[in-house]
Structures are given as C-alpha cells and as structure tokens.
Design a protein around this motif. Structure first.
Motif, PDB file in Angstrom:
ATOM      1  N   VAL A 184     103.852-129.662  16.531  1.00 26.75           N
ATOM      2  CA  VAL A 184     104.285-128.503  15.751  1.00 26.75           C
ATOM      3  C   VAL A 184     103.146-127.872  14.968  1.00 26.75           C
ATOM      4  O   VAL A 184     103.242-126.715  14.554  1.00 26.75           O
ATOM      5  CB  VAL A 184     105.425-128.896  14.788  1.00 26.75           C
ATOM      6  N   ALA A 185     102.051-128.612  14.736  1.00 30.37           N
ATOM      7  CA  ALA A 185     100.919-128.011  14.033  1.00 30.37           C
ATOM      8  C   ALA A 185     100.296-126.886  14.844  1.00 30.37           C
ATOM      9  O   ALA A 185      99.714-125.953  14.284  1.00 30.37           O
ATOM     10  CB  ALA A 185      99.861-129.074  13.724  1.00 30.37           C
ATOM     11  N   PHE A 186     100.420-126.958  16.159  1.00 22.89           N
ATOM     12  CA  PHE A 186      99.797-125.960  17.030  1.00 22.89           C
ATOM     13  C   PHE A 186     100.801-125.126  17.809  1.00 22.89           C
ATOM     14  O   PHE A 186     100.428-124.115  18.398  1.00 22.89           O
ATOM     15  CB  PHE A 186      98.834-126.651  18.004  1.00 22.89           C
ATOM     16  N   ARG A 187     102.049-125.544  17.848  1.00 19.58           N
ATOM     17  CA  ARG A 187     103.057-124.812  18.593  1.00 19.58           C
ATOM     18  C   ARG A 187     104.339-124.762  17.775  1.00 19.58           C
ATOM     19  O   ARG A 187     104.937-125.797  17.491  1.00 19.58           O
ATOM     20  CB  ARG A 187     103.374-125.482  19.930  1.00 19.58           C
ATOM     21  N   SER A 188     104.747-123.585  17.390  1.00 22.53           N
ATOM     22  CA  SER A 188     105.989-123.432  16.645  1.00 22.53           C
ATOM     23  C   SER A 188     106.597-122.083  16.982  1.00 22.53           C
ATOM     24  O   SER A 188     105.905-121.057  16.968  1.00 22.53           O
ATOM     25  CB  SER A 188     105.732-123.525  15.139  1.00 22.53           C
ATOM     26  N   SER A 189     107.879-122.087  17.274  1.00 21.49           N
ATOM     27  CA  SER A 189     108.548-120.827  17.624  1.00 21.49           C
ATOM     28  C   SER A 189     108.618-119.880  16.426  1.00 21.49           C
ATOM     29  O   SER A 189     108.805-118.683  16.589  1.00 21.49           O
ATOM     30  CB  SER A 189     109.965-121.115  18.138  1.00 21.49           C
ATOM     31  N   ARG A 190     108.439-120.416  15.207  1.00 26.56           N
ATOM     32  CA  ARG A 190     108.508-119.581  14.015  1.00 26.56           C
ATOM     33  C   ARG A 190     107.141-119.062  13.578  1.00 26.56           C
ATOM     34  O   ARG A 190     107.053-118.264  12.636  1.00 26.56           O
ATOM     35  CB  ARG A 190     109.132-120.370  12.863  1.00 26.56           C
ATOM     36  N   ALA A 191     106.072-119.516  14.220  1.00 30.47           N
ATOM     37  CA  ALA A 191     104.726-119.129  13.785  1.00 30.47           C
ATOM     38  C   ALA A 191     104.467-117.648  14.082  1.00 30.47           C
ATOM     39  O   ALA A 191     104.872-117.120  15.122  1.00 30.47           O
ATOM     40  CB  ALA A 191     103.677-119.987  14.478  1.00 30.47           C
ATOM     41  N   GLU A 192     103.783-116.986  13.151  1.00 29.66           N
ATOM     42  CA  GLU A 192     103.439-115.587  13.346  1.00 29.66           C
ATOM     43  C   GLU A 192     102.406-115.454  14.458  1.00 29.66           C
ATOM     44  O   GLU A 192     101.451-116.235  14.526  1.00 29.66           O
ATOM     45  CB  GLU A 192     102.885-114.996  12.045  1.00 29.66           C
ATOM     46  N   PRO A 193     102.543-114.460  15.334  1.00 27.47           N
ATOM     47  CA  PRO A 193     101.638-114.330  16.480  1.00 27.47           C
ATOM     48  C   PRO A 193     100.165-114.202  16.094  1.00 27.47           C
ATOM     49  O   PRO A 193      99.299-114.727  16.789  1.00 27.47           O
ATOM     50  CB  PRO A 193     102.146-113.072  17.186  1.00 27.47           C
ATOM     51  N   PHE A 194      99.844-113.523  14.980  1.00 25.07           N
ATOM     52  CA  PHE A 194      98.434-113.349  14.629  1.00 25.07           C
ATOM     53  C   PHE A 194      97.786-114.704  14.363  1.00 25.07           C
ATOM     54  O   PHE A 194      96.620-114.923  14.698  1.00 25.07           O
ATOM     55  CB  PHE A 194      98.286-112.430  13.410  1.00 25.07           C
TER      56      PHE A 194
END
Length: 804
Positions: free
Chosen positions: A614-624
């Motif tokens: 989850v540190a590198f892949r999260s569906s909630r992470a902002e694209p930028f």
C-alpha cells in the motif's frame, strides 16, 4: 483403490459429461442442461431427487410418528426417512423426503413444539443442529455430479451485455442502451426509441428476446451483480416487464444469498439485505468478472484498480482505438454523438469477454470439483465456499457423521513469520519462492484437523498437489494459446487456490467445520523453522537477506555473480529442506527498494517497474503523487539521484504554476456513508464536505467521486472530465497543500534509500535554495542492514547476528 476413493471426494463419482447448468427446486425436481462433448448440442434432463437435511438429533421429527421411518425400509409418499451416519460427529442423521419444503416444515413444527415458541427458519436452530444446503447443492452432493466434465472453457456459449443508463438511481433513471456480445463474438447495441416508459419497456423486451435467441450458457459482465442485474431488475419491476431470461421454470430473476452483492438505490429501504443478495435464473449462470479480478488481485497485488477499463488496459486487453467517455457524461454524449457511445459500449462488452477468458478459468475449473453451481463458485471464498462442500460430500459418500461448527477453546492463532532484514536500495536481487509452504508442511508432517477422522482434508490436499503438477506439465506441453494449454493452466490455478486455502481453513476458528487452531499453530511453527533454515543457509553462502516470509525470500547477491550462481545457491538450500517443501528460483532483478515489510519496488533487468504494498499502490492515492513516485523510483533504482531531484522539482513547479490538471491532484474515493450517516457522525471528512459544498445533499452509499482540496482549504468536487477536454478544468487546487503532501507522503517513501543529508537536499524546496547545499553528483542510494530485523511472528534465535 485408495486413490479412486480420494478422487471421488475431489471430483465426485458420476461421470456424466457436459453439465453446463443445474437448477433444482425444493419439491425434488432437478433440471440439468448438458452440452454434448464433440457436437456441442444442448440437451436437458429432468430428474427427480430426494431433498435432504443433516440433523444432530431426530427429536424435532418424533411428532411424525409412523410417518418417520428408517431409510432401509424405503421411501414412501408423505414419509420422512432417516439414516444414522457412523462415527462421533454431531451431525449424524440424514433425513430425506420427496419434498424439501415439507421436510423443513416438519422439522420447524417439531422444534416449535419442543421449544414452546414458533421457529420460522432452519437457521434459527443453529449450525450445530442442522445442515441445510440449497436444492442444487443437495442434488450435486447426493448424485456425485459436477459441472463441465470433458468440456473446455471455450466449449460454453458465453454472452456479455452491458447497460448504459441516464444515471445511477433506477427509481428515476432509465436504461437507454444495451451493448451485447454474442456467443460468436459479434457485438451489437439495442437502443430505446425515445425517453418514455413504453420505449424503455420495449428495449427490455428486445433484450430478453435477444438473450433467448442467443441462448447462452453463461451471461457475463464486469460488475454484473453490482449494477447491471439490480438496475435491470428494478426497472423491469417498475415497468411491468417480465425478465424471462432463464431456460425453465417461472420467468423472471430470482435472488440468492451472497457475501457480495449490490443494488442501485443503495441508501433506500432493504439496502443491507440487497447487498447480500445476487440474482439467478434457471439454466444459465451469471458470472461477474469483477469477482475474478478481485480473486486475481488478492494473489498478485498488481492491479491498478478493479474497474473494467483500468484492468483491461493493465492486462493488455484494450484496443488502441478504445473509446473513452466519463461515465457521468455517457447519456449527454449520446444526445450529440450516439455512434461514439455505441463504440464505447461495444468496447465495454469486448473487454469484459477478454477479462472473463483471461481471469475466469479458475472458477470454471473449481466447478469441475466442488458440488456447487458455477456462478456461486465464481464469488465463493475458497475455504467455506469450496473446501467445505467437498468435505461434506466426502463424509456423506462414506456414510460418516460430520462435526458441527464449534467455537475455539481460546487458544490464539499464531501468525506467519515475516522478516525485514534490510532497507534501502539493493542491487542484483533474487527471489526464491517457497511453493505453497503451509500446504506442503501439512502434507510433509501430516498435520490435519483433529476432528477430520477420515483424513479427507489431507487427502484432498495431496491429490490436488499431485494433479496440479500434472496439469502444469500438460499446460507446458500444449501449444501456446491453445484451448488445451488454457484449460490446464486454469485447472492448475484453481487447484492452487484450494490448496493454499487449506491452512486458512484450519485457522478459521468457529467459521469452518474442521477448524483446528492447534493444528494451524503447528503448521506456522514448522513454517517458522523452515524459514529460519532457508535464511540461515542463504546467508552462509554470502548473500544479503532483504525480506523473508512464507511466500519466499528476497536477497541480494555479490557483484560478479551471474544467473547460474544465483540458481546454484537456491538449489543448494532447496536440497536441505523437508522432501515435500520446495524452494524454487522465482526471478532476478536489477535493483529493489525495500521500504517496509511487504512494501517494495522492483526493477527487472528488462521490464516495467513492479510495485508492491500500500505504500506504493493505493486506489485512493492522487495521480500526481503516483506519477512522481514512478519517475523517482526509476531514477533511484538506476542510481541517478540528480534524476530523483529533477522529478521532485518538476512536480513541485508544476503544482505551483498549476500546469498539472486538477484531475491529477483529485482522489478517487468511494462514499461509504449516506448524507444522514455523515451528518450524524460530526467528523469532517473531505469527500463528504466536497459533496455538500457542491450543493449535493443526496447521494448513495457506494457512489464514487473525485475530490480535492481547493485554495483556502475548501473541499471541492471534480466532475468526471471529458477525454482530452481541459476547458472546464478549474485549476483552483491548493498548490502548497499538495506540495507538502508530495514531500511528506510520497517522497517520504524514499527516505530509507538515501543518507539523511542527501534526502534533505533532494527534497529541499526548489524556491529556497541553500548557499551551502552539497552536490548530488556523487550521491548514491544506500542499503542499511538492520541490526534488529523488523519481524512479525519471529522464531527465537533469528536476528541479524546470524548473518554476515
């Protein structure tokens, strides 16, 4: 003979080929549709079976008097027969009747008399007192039949359909178009001729007619159970249209219980019940490719999300000409450019078909084993949904009493071992895979549930492992892309799912029939011993350990080693392990960033960056932020620290100049609270504040939106953008907030890869240069071997002192 018996437990015993669907009624009628292998012709068999229940006692049936008789005296009209099973299990009486409803009513009436109050459902008696299966499963367990014998995945007639609607609420939104892909791969669209009730009703009637003309065995789509079928059922009910989509019985959709389901209008009455239901029809199987995507991502953790378009693109299923239209704008675009929407909808069903074939083979293969409908196995958990039905079938086949679910004795379940030995950037990285460690240990040391007196679980695991290896060998020998290869790869994948869930079944105290926390703890104890042996022996051979868990070990080898040396080390250690525990060379990588346990980035020698955790892949992470991380990680893993600095400066500058679109800073989130629930919580959350600030006072739980923080700290809602259209982009995001987030959230994931002074310089504010800033020309990524490894479930004696 022993293998023949175990194969019956695994595959059933009736050799009838070609079953593509089974439907059974409580009154003892069963309808079986078969595709004849070779010709592909469809035949239907109408058969009778005797519905049955499994009871702990006959006390609720004694009121029947002479109508209750032993099974050996033979069945008779309006009679209930009983058979006592052998052994110490709590569920020891099989009771049968010609009609399942009559049988259930008799048990409930007896229970009401005994307890002195009405009993409305068999579930009220408890799992310790009764086992009641759906009619189809009663039939399949009793007959020894399973789906798809002698058929390949491509032998089934499959159809995909996808709805396009004016909105998400079927109470007032409409279906205006349906895309269809038939069993031969041709795509088409059906459209409503106007926006009246009559036009939509006519569209639904034409859809029903098309389904019946194509006559598929399987109907598929992505999120079929979460959107299309509930929306379709709701609109048909409002319009008075009968959805005669099945092949027999009363027309219309029926509901079945499910762990995951949904209904549009989720905030309304009956919301919770609908979310635990799915639709079904006689003679066809409804398959939701979202189930296959979730099952795949649970194993690989590699998908960017679970939406159709994102997954299809990630898996290479999207055409370069694939039409993209934001969901909220589809109906609007249809008004001005209907052909574009038709292309978009046809692309959807084409991609759904591709997903079904690429990821759906496991469920197809599971249906060859477990006595359940194919559509139920597609969304079933492997422990209670697959293993348990096979164990029930095995015990009844042997005439053995079954244990009931029992609570644990309070013994805690010890977790698996997980060790992080080093953080930062390592080069020349190898992964050694421990193939199915826990099932292998169960087989090696014969660790099974204490109450499984037949040894059925271990027998199933043994046979699955043996036959999985045979399926893998057949797949390798078959031509690439051939049906034979595909079928055997799917069979291997399905067997792996079941094998790997056997340990979870053991440890699921109170949730599974044969749960045994003591046996599960013995498996984990043995697992920790094996993992310690592997780590010690690898370290003795001069490698640097990075991370180890039950899936395998990552380690770094010295400069100058080649692939042959890497394979030699793995082979040497593999020779020291117990015979049924296999250590395999699983891959080699140019570099790895080890951040936290199960959170790392890998750079293959020739290939795309691989991110895990989850540190590198999260569906909630902002694209930028994700875009920056990928650019920075490529530079970091290549040893280019100035390049990391460049990626950071470019991103901060783009934020402050607002050259980045608002879409790139917006988080894509799912609303889990209704307006009433949010307002009652009295805790401010950005997504809901954004909805309220935009004037939206009504939304449904489950709705997905894009939100961001605007200037002044305002919560803002971003409408779905038109592809390639930035004209309406407000660009009013809080640039300084996102610049801080870039450093404190995304850049922070690289902190273990750089010396403190280098990290400070790389991520210094580009608008506040220091006169005494050190040069980054000679900066290099670092690797820190931890004196005390970060561990979970660490066995005694395992520490960094054991390793050079």
């Amino acid at each position: 003979m022993a293998h023949a018996r175990e194969d019956e437990w695994l595959w059933g015993w009736d050799p009838t080929p070609g079953i593509v669907s089974v439907w059974a009624e409580p009154d003892g009628r069963a309808f079986v549709w078969r595709r004849l292998p070779g010709s592909g012709a469809l035949v239907r068999e109408d058969v009778r079976f005797r519905p049955w229940l499994l009871l702990a006692s006959l006390e609720n049936l004694t009121h029947l008097g002479a109508r209750l008789r032993p099974e050996h005296e033979g069945p008779a009209p309006h009679r209930v027969t009983w058979q006592e099973l052998e052994g110490p299990g709590a569920l020891r009486y099989v009771v049968r009747a010609d009609d399942g409803r009559m049988l259930a009513t008799a048990v409930l009436q007896g229970a009401a008399r005994r307890l002195g109050h009405p009993v409305g459902n068999l579930r009220e008696l408890g799992a310790h007192a009764v086992l009641s299966l759906p009619p189809e499963e009663q039939y399949l367990v009793a007959s020894g039949r399973t789906y798809f014998r002698d058929l390949g995945f491509d032998d089934l007639r499959r159809m995909q359909f996808d709805l396009e609607t004016t909105g998400l609420e079927p109470q007032h939104d409409r279906i205006f178009l349906v895309a269809i892909r038939d069993a031969d791969g041709k795509t088409d669209t059906l459209e409503a001729h106007g926006d009246s009730d009559a036009a939509e009703a006519d569209l639904l009637q034409r859809l029903v007619a098309r389904v019946r003309a194509i006559d598929p065995d399987v109907i598929e789509n992505h999120n079929l159970h979460g959107f299309d079928l509930p929306f379709l059922a709701h609109r048909a009910r409002l319009l008075g249209v009968t959805l005669a989509l099945g092949r027999a019985g009363t027309p219309g959709l029926r509901q079945r219980p499910a762990a995951r389901g949904a209904a549009p209008g989720r905030g309304g009455p009956g919301h919770d019940a609908m979310r635990r239901a799915r639709y079904t029809v006689p003679g066809r199987e409804f398959i939701d490719t979202l189930d296959a995507v979730r099952r795949h991502d649970f194993s690989t953790r590699e998908l960017p999300g679970h939406g159709l378009k994102a997954v299809a693109q990630h898996l290479g299923l999207s055409s370069p000409e694939r039409e993209h239209i934001p969901g909220a704008q589809v109906y609007e675009v249809f008004g001005s450019n209907p052909e574009r929407v038709r292309r978009y909808a046809r692309d959807d069903v084409t991609e759904a078909a591709g997903l079904a074939r690429m990821l759906g083979g496991a469920a197809f293969a599971l249906a060859r084993m477990a006595p359940r409908r194919y559509e139920r196995l597609a969304d079933a958990g492997p422990a209670t949904g697959v293993i348990d039905p096979m164990l029930v079938r095995a015990y009844l086949r042997e005439g053995a009493a079954l244990p009931a679910h029992e609570p644990g004795d309070g013994t805690p379940h010890s977790g698996a071992a997980l060790h992080l030995f080093a953080t930062g950037v390592a080069r020349h990285v190898v992964k050694a895979d421990v193939a199915s460690l826990y099932p292998s240990l169960m087989r090696e040391y014969r660790i099974g549930p204490k109450r499984d007196r037949l040894g059925a679980m271990l027998a199933l695991v043994d046979r699955l492992v043996e036959q999985r290896l045979a399926a893998k060998a057949r797949a390798r020998a078959a031509p690439s892309g051939s049906p034979e290869r595909y079928t055997n790869e799917a069979l291997s994948a399905a067997m792996k799912i079941v094998v790997n869930s056997a340990y979870g079944y053991l440890g699921a105290g109170g949730l599974t029939r044969f749960a045994d926390v003591h046996a599960a703890n013995e498996v984990t104890r043995r697992g920790r011993e094996v993992l310690r042996l592997i780590c010690n022996e690898l370290a003795r051979r001069g490698v640097t350990l990075l991370e180890a868990d039950t899936d395998g070990v990552y380690f770094s080898v010295p400069d100058g080693w080649g692939e042959a040396d890497e394979r030699r080390v793995v082979s040497e250690v593999a020779e020291l392990l117990p015979p049924k525990v296999r250590l395999e060379f699983d891959g080699r990588y140019a570099a790895m960033l080890s951040h936290e346990p199960k959170n790392y980035a890998l750079q293959p020698y020739d290939g795309a960056l691989i991110l895990r955790g989850v540190a590198f892949r999260s569906s909630r992470a902002e694209p930028f932020g994700e875009d920056f991380l990928r650019r920075a990680l490529r530079c970091l893993l290549a040893g280019d620290i100035p390049g990391v600095r460049g990626a950071y400066v470019e991103t901060v500058t783009a934020l402050r100049r607002r050259t980045l679109p608002t879409l790139s800073v917006a988080a894509h989130v799912r609303l889990t609270k209704t307006p009433e629930q949010y307002l009652a919580a009295r805790r401010r959350e950005l997504p809901y504040e954004a909805m309220l600030a935009s004037g939206q006072k009504h939304w449904a739980s489950g709705e997905q939106v894009r939100v961001y923080r605007a200037v002044g700290g305002r919560a803002a809602l971003l409408p779905e953008p038109e592809a390639g259209d930035n004209g309406g982009d407000p660009r009013d995001y809080d640039a300084e907030f996102y610049a801080r987030q870039l450093r404190e959230t995304f850049a922070a994931r690289l902190v273990r890869a750089l010396a403190p002074e280098d990290f400070a310089e790389v991520f210094a504010d580009p608008e506040q240069p220091s006169l005494f800033a050190p040069s980054l020309a000679n900066a290099r990524p670092i690797l820190t071997v931890l004196r005390e490894p970060e561990t979970e479930g660490e066995p005694p004696g395992l520490s960094a002192d054991n390793f050079p």
